[in-house]
Design a protein around this motif. Sequence first.
Motif, PDB file in Angstrom:
ATOM      1  N   LYS A 277     -10.149   9.183  -4.043  1.00 30.76           N
ATOM      2  CA  LYS A 277      -9.834   7.791  -3.733  1.00 30.76           C
ATOM      3  C   LYS A 277      -8.430   7.678  -3.155  1.00 30.76           C
ATOM      4  CE  LYS A 277     -11.413   4.395  -6.002  1.00 30.76           C
ATOM      5  NZ  LYS A 277     -11.699   3.327  -6.995  1.00 30.76           N
ATOM      6  N   ARG A 278      -8.255   6.714  -2.266  1.00 29.07           N
ATOM      7  CA  ARG A 278      -6.933   6.480  -1.688  1.00 29.07           C
ATOM      8  C   ARG A 278      -6.056   5.747  -2.699  1.00 29.07           C
ATOM      9  NH1 ARG A 278      -9.095   3.580   3.804  1.00 29.07           N
ATOM     10  NH2 ARG A 278     -10.296   5.330   4.663  1.00 29.07           N
ATOM     11  N   PRO A 279      -4.920   6.314  -3.067  1.00 26.78           N
ATOM     12  CA  PRO A 279      -4.032   5.613  -3.999  1.00 26.78           C
ATOM     13  C   PRO A 279      -3.398   4.392  -3.338  1.00 26.78           C
ATOM     14  CG  PRO A 279      -3.560   7.969  -3.951  1.00 26.78           C
ATOM     15  CD  PRO A 279      -4.443   7.670  -2.780  1.00 26.78           C
ATOM     16  N   PHE A 280      -3.026   3.435  -4.159  1.00 28.37           N
ATOM     17  CA  PHE A 280      -2.255   2.290  -3.679  1.00 28.37           C
ATOM     18  C   PHE A 280      -1.058   2.114  -4.598  1.00 28.37           C
ATOM     19  CE2 PHE A 280      -1.179  -2.270  -3.600  1.00 28.37           C
ATOM     20  CZ  PHE A 280      -0.873  -2.387  -2.256  1.00 28.37           C
ATOM     21  N   VAL A 281       0.132   2.356  -4.050  1.00 32.65           N
ATOM     22  CA  VAL A 281       1.372   2.235  -4.809  1.00 32.65           C
ATOM     23  C   VAL A 281       2.220   1.149  -4.160  1.00 32.65           C
ATOM     24  CG1 VAL A 281       3.455   3.392  -5.630  1.00 32.65           C
ATOM     25  CG2 VAL A 281       1.310   4.673  -5.435  1.00 32.65           C
ATOM     26  N   LEU A 282       2.528   0.130  -4.923  1.00 36.64           N
ATOM     27  CA  LEU A 282       3.398  -0.944  -4.469  1.00 36.64           C
ATOM     28  C   LEU A 282       4.778  -0.690  -5.061  1.00 36.64           C
ATOM     29  CD1 LEU A 282       3.188  -3.660  -2.876  1.00 36.64           C
ATOM     30  CD2 LEU A 282       2.878  -4.782  -5.083  1.00 36.64           C
ATOM     31  N   THR A 283       5.795  -0.587  -4.222  1.00 38.55           N
ATOM     32  CA  THR A 283       7.136  -0.293  -4.715  1.00 38.55           C
ATOM     33  C   THR A 283       8.132  -1.301  -4.165  1.00 38.55           C
ATOM     34  OG1 THR A 283       8.887   1.390  -4.858  1.00 38.55           O
ATOM     35  CG2 THR A 283       7.604   1.342  -2.830  1.00 38.55           C
ATOM     36  N   ARG A 284       9.099  -1.672  -4.987  1.00 36.57           N
ATOM     37  CA  ARG A 284      10.119  -2.608  -4.517  1.00 36.57           C
ATOM     38  C   ARG A 284      11.263  -1.873  -3.825  1.00 36.57           C
ATOM     39  NH1 ARG A 284      13.016  -7.192  -8.259  1.00 36.57           N
ATOM     40  NH2 ARG A 284      14.390  -5.478  -8.889  1.00 36.57           N
ATOM     41  N   ALA A 285      11.682  -0.749  -4.370  1.00 32.31           N
ATOM     42  CA  ALA A 285      12.792   0.004  -3.785  1.00 32.31           C
ATOM     43  C   ALA A 285      12.256   1.147  -2.931  1.00 32.31           C
ATOM     44  CB  ALA A 285      13.707   0.549  -4.881  1.00 32.31           C
ATOM     45  N   GLY A 286      13.032   1.527  -1.923  1.00 36.14           N
ATOM     46  CA  GLY A 286      12.614   2.622  -1.061  1.00 36.14           C
ATOM     47  C   GLY A 286      13.749   3.085  -0.171  1.00 36.14           C
ATOM     48  N   PHE A 287      13.444   4.086   0.643  1.00 36.05           N
ATOM     49  CA  PHE A 287      14.432   4.683   1.537  1.00 36.05           C
ATOM     50  C   PHE A 287      13.695   5.186   2.770  1.00 36.05           C
ATOM     51  CE2 PHE A 287      17.413   8.130   2.837  1.00 36.05           C
ATOM     52  CZ  PHE A 287      18.566   7.365   2.943  1.00 36.05           C
ATOM     53  N   VAL A 288      14.443   5.624   3.774  1.00 32.55           N
ATOM     54  CA  VAL A 288      13.832   6.192   4.974  1.00 32.55           C
ATOM     55  C   VAL A 288      12.892   7.327   4.575  1.00 32.55           C
ATOM     56  CG1 VAL A 288      14.270   7.458   7.108  1.00 32.55           C
ATOM     57  CG2 VAL A 288      15.793   5.590   6.435  1.00 32.55           C
ATOM     58  N   GLY A 289      11.643   7.251   5.001  1.00 35.17           N
ATOM     59  CA  GLY A 289      10.673   8.284   4.682  1.00 35.17           C
ATOM     60  C   GLY A 289       9.872   8.029   3.428  1.00 35.17           C
ATOM     61  N   SER A 290      10.143   6.915   2.728  1.00 37.15           N
ATOM     62  CA  SER A 290       9.397   6.669   1.488  1.00 37.15           C
ATOM     63  C   SER A 290       7.919   6.440   1.748  1.00 37.15           C
ATOM     64  CB  SER A 290       9.984   5.474   0.729  1.00 37.15           C
ATOM     65  OG  SER A 290       9.867   4.281   1.473  1.00 37.15           O
ATOM     66  N   GLN A 291       7.572   6.070   2.978  1.00 34.11           N
ATOM     67  CA  GLN A 291       6.165   5.849   3.311  1.00 34.11           C
ATOM     68  C   GLN A 291       5.410   7.152   3.549  1.00 34.11           C
ATOM     69  OE1 GLN A 291       8.695   5.459   5.405  1.00 34.11           O
ATOM     70  NE2 GLN A 291       8.136   6.863   7.037  1.00 34.11           N
ATOM     71  N   ARG A 292       6.131   8.248   3.739  1.00 35.53           N
ATOM     72  CA  ARG A 292       5.488   9.506   4.117  1.00 35.53           C
ATOM     73  C   ARG A 292       4.667  10.077   2.968  1.00 35.53           C
ATOM     74  NH1 ARG A 292       9.766  12.180   5.459  1.00 35.53           N
ATOM     75  NH2 ARG A 292      10.011  13.291   3.487  1.00 35.53           N
ATOM     76  N   GLY A 293       3.375  10.170   3.174  1.00 32.28           N
ATOM     77  CA  GLY A 293       2.509  10.783   2.179  1.00 32.28           C
ATOM     78  C   GLY A 293       2.295   9.955   0.937  1.00 32.28           C
ATOM     79  N   LEU A 294       2.671   8.668   0.976  1.00 28.05           N
ATOM     80  CA  LEU A 294       2.538   7.852  -0.228  1.00 28.05           C
ATOM     81  C   LEU A 294       1.447   6.804  -0.121  1.00 28.05           C
ATOM     82  CD1 LEU A 294       6.271   7.177  -1.180  1.00 28.05           C
ATOM     83  CD2 LEU A 294       4.712   8.854  -2.145  1.00 28.05           C
ATOM     84  N   ALA A 295       1.086   6.428   1.086  1.00 26.92           N
ATOM     85  CA  ALA A 295       0.165   5.310   1.279  1.00 26.92           C
ATOM     86  C   ALA A 295       0.637   4.107   0.481  1.00 26.92           C
ATOM     87  CB  ALA A 295      -1.262   5.696   0.866  1.00 26.92           C
ATOM     88  N   ASP A 296       1.958   3.902   0.478  1.00 24.91           N
ATOM     89  CA  ASP A 296       2.500   2.832  -0.350  1.00 24.91           C
ATOM     90  C   ASP A 296       2.738   1.572   0.459  1.00 24.91           C
ATOM     91  OD1 ASP A 296       4.700   3.452   1.151  1.00 24.91           O
ATOM     92  OD2 ASP A 296       6.100   3.520  -0.528  1.00 24.91           O
ATOM     93  N   SER A 297       3.011   0.510  -0.251  1.00 28.70           N
ATOM     94  CA  SER A 297       3.341  -0.765   0.362  1.00 28.70           C
ATOM     95  C   SER A 297       4.617  -1.269  -0.286  1.00 28.70           C
ATOM     96  CB  SER A 297       2.202  -1.766   0.144  1.00 28.70           C
ATOM     97  OG  SER A 297       2.502  -3.005   0.745  1.00 28.70           O
ATOM     98  N   HIS A 298       5.406  -1.998   0.472  1.00 26.39           N
ATOM     99  CA  HIS A 298       6.689  -2.474  -0.030  1.00 26.39           C
ATOM    100  C   HIS A 298       6.643  -3.980  -0.247  1.00 26.39           C
ATOM    101  CE1 HIS A 298       8.428   1.162   2.325  1.00 26.39           C
ATOM    102  NE2 HIS A 298       8.090   1.503   1.101  1.00 26.39           N
ATOM    103  N   ILE A 299       7.036  -4.414  -1.434  1.00 26.81           N
ATOM    104  CA  ILE A 299       7.174  -5.846  -1.635  1.00 26.81           C
ATOM    105  C   ILE A 299       8.518  -6.272  -1.068  1.00 26.81           C
ATOM    106  CG2 ILE A 299       5.748  -5.810  -3.702  1.00 26.81           C
ATOM    107  CD1 ILE A 299       8.277  -6.127  -5.353  1.00 26.81           C
ATOM    108  N   GLN A 300       8.608  -7.517  -0.653  1.00 24.09           N
ATOM    109  CA  GLN A 300       9.811  -7.981   0.026  1.00 24.09           C
ATOM    110  C   GLN A 300      10.742  -8.756  -0.890  1.00 24.09           C
ATOM    111  OE1 GLN A 300       8.015  -9.883   3.526  1.00 24.09           O
ATOM    112  NE2 GLN A 300       8.801  -8.177   4.705  1.00 24.09           N
ATOM    113  N   GLY A 301      10.631  -8.504  -2.180  1.00 28.96           N
ATOM    114  CA  GLY A 301      11.608  -9.049  -3.099  1.00 28.96           C
ATOM    115  C   GLY A 301      11.315 -10.467  -3.542  1.00 28.96           C
ATOM    116  N   GLN A 302      12.319 -11.066  -4.141  1.00 33.93           N
ATOM    117  CA  GLN A 302      12.150 -12.338  -4.832  1.00 33.93           C
ATOM    118  C   GLN A 302      12.878 -13.456  -4.098  1.00 33.93           C
ATOM    119  OE1 GLN A 302      13.725 -10.206  -8.214  1.00 33.93           O
ATOM    120  NE2 GLN A 302      12.006 -10.899  -9.454  1.00 33.93           N
ATOM    121  N   ILE A 303      12.158 -14.100  -3.201  1.00 37.83           N
ATOM    122  CA  ILE A 303      12.712 -15.265  -2.535  1.00 37.83           C
ATOM    123  C   ILE A 303      12.478 -16.492  -3.407  1.00 37.83           C
ATOM    124  CG2 ILE A 303      12.378 -14.351  -0.216  1.00 37.83           C
ATOM    125  CD1 ILE A 303       9.854 -16.131  -0.053  1.00 37.83           C
ATOM    126  N   LEU A 304      13.213 -17.545  -3.135  1.00 32.73           N
ATOM    127  CA  LEU A 304      12.955 -18.812  -3.805  1.00 32.73           C
ATOM    128  C   LEU A 304      11.728 -19.459  -3.170  1.00 32.73           C
ATOM    129  CD1 LEU A 304      16.591 -20.212  -4.121  1.00 32.73           C
ATOM    130  CD2 LEU A 304      15.261 -18.933  -5.813  1.00 32.73           C
TER     131      LEU A 304
END
Length: 315
Positions: A277-304
Motif C-alpha cells: 500500500k502507498r503510505p500517506f504521511v502528513l508532516t508540518r516541518a520539512g526541508f529541501v528533499g523531504s518529499q523524496r521517497g516519502l510520498a508525504d504531504s505538507h500542512i501549511q500551518g495554523q492560520i487564523l
Amino acid sequence: MIEIMHYRAFLLEIQKTGINLLPNFMIQPTFRHFQRVTGEQRVNIELPVGTSFYGTGEVSGGLERTGKRIFTWNTDSYGYGVETTSLYQSHPWVLAVLPNGKSLEILADTTKRCEIDLRKTSNIRIVSPSPYPLITFGPFSSTADVLMSFSHAVGTVFMPPKWSLGYQQCRCSYSSDARVREVWPGPCVFPDFTKSEAHSWWASLVKDFVTNGADGLWNDMNEPAVKTETKTMPESNIHRGDLQQGGKQNHSHYHNVYGMLMARSTYEGMKLAKEQKRPFVLTRAGFVGSQRGLADSHIQGQILVDLLGMQHQSC
C-alpha cells in the motif's frame, strides 16, 4: 547544468579572476562579496537589473519574493501573516527570472539558520553560520527547465494513495477546551532521529499502529516546537547523530531537518506494516528533499480562520 561552488575554492577563484565563476555561454551573475565575518558566511550575488525573484520555500504572501527577507528556521508560527519571516519548513533556495526570460536557481546547501535577503534590487544576499556550498541550476531558457533540473537533484514525491488527493482540513480546533484537554498528550520527549537506533525504534511503533488499521499518519509539532521563548529546544542541545547524518552536532545543525527525519522514519514504519500500500504521511516541518521517497504531504500551518488569514496562506 549544476555547478557546485564551495567557499574556499570560490574565494580563490575570485582572487584569480575577479568576478565570474559560471561558463562564458551562460548569463553570469557577479559575486561582489563571498566572505566569512564573525563566524558567518556572507554571499552577495548581483544579477541584471529587472531580475525578479521567487521560491525561498514555505513562506506567507504572494509567489513573487522580490523585496522580501526570509529566515529559514523551522518555526511554530501560529496565526502567521504577511510579515512573518519564518514558517514551519526551510528551503534555502531562490529562483531568479532574468529580464531576457531565462531563469536560474541558487541553493544554499546548509541545514543551519539562513537569511535570504532580496530587498536590494536584483541582488541576492545569503547569510548563514559556517562555510556552505552554493549550488547553481541554469540559467535555462524557461522556469520549467530550471525546476525540472532542481527536482532531479533533490528528488520528487512518490504517488500518494488515491484517497488522499484533494482538499483536506483539520477540525481539531473546533472542539471545546475541555475536549481538547482530554486528548492532549501531556509531557513529551523528542526522539533523536539523527540516530539509526531511534529511527528504527520509531518505525517499529508506527508499524504496530498502522497494522491496527491506520491508513495515514500526521507528524505535527515536529519543527520541533516547544512552548518556550525561542519556540524550540535550546540550540546547544546535543544530537548524537550517525556519521552519515553528520555525526555529533548541536541542535542548531539538525533543527531544520528534524521534521524530515521524523517523517522518513514514519514512512518506513508504514511500509513495514503494509508493503503493497502507498503510505500517506502528513508532516508540518520539512526541508529541501523531504518529499523524496516519502510520498508525504505538507500542512501549511495554523492560520487564523478569517479572510485576512486566508489571504496570508503560504504559497
